[in-house]
Design a protein around this motif. Structure first.
Motif, mmCIF file in Angstrom:
data_model
loop_
_atom_site.group_PDB
_atom_site.id
_atom_site.type_symbol
_atom_site.label_atom_id
_atom_site.label_comp_id
_atom_site.label_asym_id
_atom_site.label_seq_id
_atom_site.Cartn_x
_atom_site.Cartn_y
_atom_site.Cartn_z
ATOM 1 N N ALA A 2 0.804 -1.229 -0.036
ATOM 2 C CA ALA A 2 -0.198 0.058 0.066
ATOM 3 C C ALA A 2 0.901 1.169 0.149
ATOM 4 O O ALA A 2 0.465 2.279 -0.782
ATOM 5 N N GLN A 3 2.077 1.218 0.728
ATOM 6 C CA GLN A 3 2.820 2.443 0.554
ATOM 7 C C GLN A 3 3.474 2.602 -0.490
ATOM 8 O O GLN A 3 3.524 3.724 -1.031
ATOM 9 N N LEU A 4 4.053 1.415 -1.299
ATOM 10 C CA LEU A 4 4.412 1.688 -2.699
ATOM 11 C C LEU A 4 3.179 2.050 -3.555
ATOM 12 O O LEU A 4 3.554 3.036 -4.514
ATOM 13 N N ALA A 5 2.096 1.627 -3.531
ATOM 14 C CA ALA A 5 1.120 2.195 -4.257
ATOM 15 C C ALA A 5 0.587 3.734 -4.027
ATOM 16 O O ALA A 5 0.620 4.451 -4.919
ATOM 17 N N LYS A 6 1.028 4.151 -2.937
ATOM 18 C CA LYS A 6 0.830 5.633 -2.346
ATOM 19 C C LYS A 6 1.848 6.322 -3.220
ATOM 20 O O LYS A 6 1.812 7.449 -3.788
ATOM 21 N N ALA A 7 3.276 5.740 -3.180
ATOM 22 C CA ALA A 7 4.109 6.336 -3.879
ATOM 23 C C ALA A 7 3.675 6.605 -5.612
ATOM 24 O O ALA A 7 4.213 7.560 -6.208
ATOM 25 N N HIS A 8 2.816 5.707 -6.200
ATOM 26 C CA HIS A 8 2.486 5.903 -7.501
ATOM 27 C C HIS A 8 1.197 6.901 -7.671
ATOM 28 O O HIS A 8 0.580 6.573 -8.369
ATOM 29 N N GLY A 9 0.505 7.281 -6.185
ATOM 30 C CA GLY A 9 -0.661 8.006 -6.306
ATOM 31 C C GLY A 9 -1.843 7.287 -6.337
ATOM 32 O O GLY A 9 -2.930 7.753 -6.754
ATOM 33 N N LEU A 10 -1.413 5.863 -5.966
ATOM 34 C CA LEU A 10 -2.681 4.996 -5.932
ATOM 35 C C LEU A 10 -3.056 4.406 -4.327
ATOM 36 O O LEU A 10 -3.462 3.149 -4.186
#
Length: 222
Positions: free
Chosen positions: A111-119
Motif C-alpha cells: 500500500a505504501q508503494l501504491a501511495k508512491a504511485h498516487g494509488l
C-alpha cells in the motif's frame, strides 16, 4: 477572493479489519453529504492490529479468532455474523467462511508503494475488498502482486519490493505516529491533526467532525 480551505483526513486502518471497511464506507457517506467535500484530502495510513501474527499464507479466520479469543468456533461465528450484518447495511458483503487471518505487514508495504504511485486510496480499497469479501490471502506474495497490478502498481516493481524490505520504515513510522496520537486500535481518523474520531462511528459523527474542522480551518485563514 480567499483561497479555499483544505481539510486533511488521515485514516489509520488495517486491511484485515472488518470495522475499518465499515468505517471507510461511513466516512465516504459523510463526504457525500458534506458541502465542502471537494476541499477534503483523505490519506490512508498503515496500522497492524496483530503485528506478532506469523507471516505466511494465513489460517481460516474462525480458527484463528477462536484461538486468539479463547472462545469456541460457534462463538466466533456469532460474533462475526453480527459484524457482517452491520457491514451489509453499508453495502458490503463479508465472507468470513472463506476469509483467512494473515500478517499484514507486507500488504501495508504494498500500500505504501501504491501511495508512491498516487494509488494509495485505490490500493487500500482493493486490499480490504480482497480480504473481507473475496477470501483472498493477504499473506501470499503473488496474491499481493496481482492485487497491486489490478489498481495499476507495476507487477515487477511490487514483486521486487515485497522480496526485500522497502517501505518497512514507512509502515513502522505510520504505526508509531498513530500511537503518538493516542490510537489504541483502528479505524482511527484524524482531521487536520486537531480532531480525532475513533472507531467506525455513525455517518453523522463523521459529518459533524468534517464541519467542525472546516469551520476551524476557515477561521484560521481569516
Amino acid at each position: 477572493m480567499s483561497e479555499k480551505t483544505s481539510i486533511r483526513v488521515e485514516v489509520w486502518s488495517d486491511v484485515v479489519c472488518p470495522w475499518c471497511y465499515i468505517g471507510k464506507r461511513r466516512l465516504e457517506k459523510a463526504l457525500a453529504g458534506f458541502e465542502h467535500a471537494d476541499e477534503v484530502e483523505v490519506v490512508w495510513r498503515s496500522f497492524q492490529l496483530d503485528p506478532a501474527y506469523p507471516k505466511g499464507p494465513g489460517r481460516p479466520v474462525y480458527e484463528a479468532l477462536a484461538e486468539k479469543t479463547g472462545g469456541s468456533t460457534a462463538q466466533v461465528r456469532a460474533m462475526t455474523a453480527q459484524v457482517a450484518a452491520l457491514a451489509e447495511q453499508e453495502g458490503l458483503v463479508y465472507d468470513f467462511d472463506r476469509a483467512t487471518m494473515a500478517n499484514t505487514f507486507d500488504a501495508h508495504r504494498l500500500a505504501q508503494l501504491a501511495k508512491a504511485h498516487g494509488l494509495g486510496a485505490e490500493m487500500h480499497e482493493r486490499l480490504l475488498s480482497a480480504q473481507l469479501t473475496e477470501g483472498e490471502s493477504l499473506g501470499d506474495t503473488e496474491t499481493l502482486v496481482r492485487l497491486g497490478a489490478e489498481v495499476g502498481v507495476p507487477a515487477d516493481e511490487a514483486r521486487r519490493v515485497l522480496a526485500g524490505d522497502e517501505y518497512a520504515a514507512d509502515v513502522a513510522a505510520d504505526i508509531r505516529e498513530a500511537r503518538t496520537l493516542g490510537a489504541t486500535g483502528v479505524p482511527f481518523f484524524v482531521l487536520d491533526r486537531a480532531y480525532g474520531v475513533s472507531g467506525a462511528q455513525p455517518v453523522e459523527t463523521f459529518l459533524s467532525a468534517l464541519r467542525q474542522a472546516h469551520h476551524h480551518s476557515g477561521a484560521a485563514t481569516r
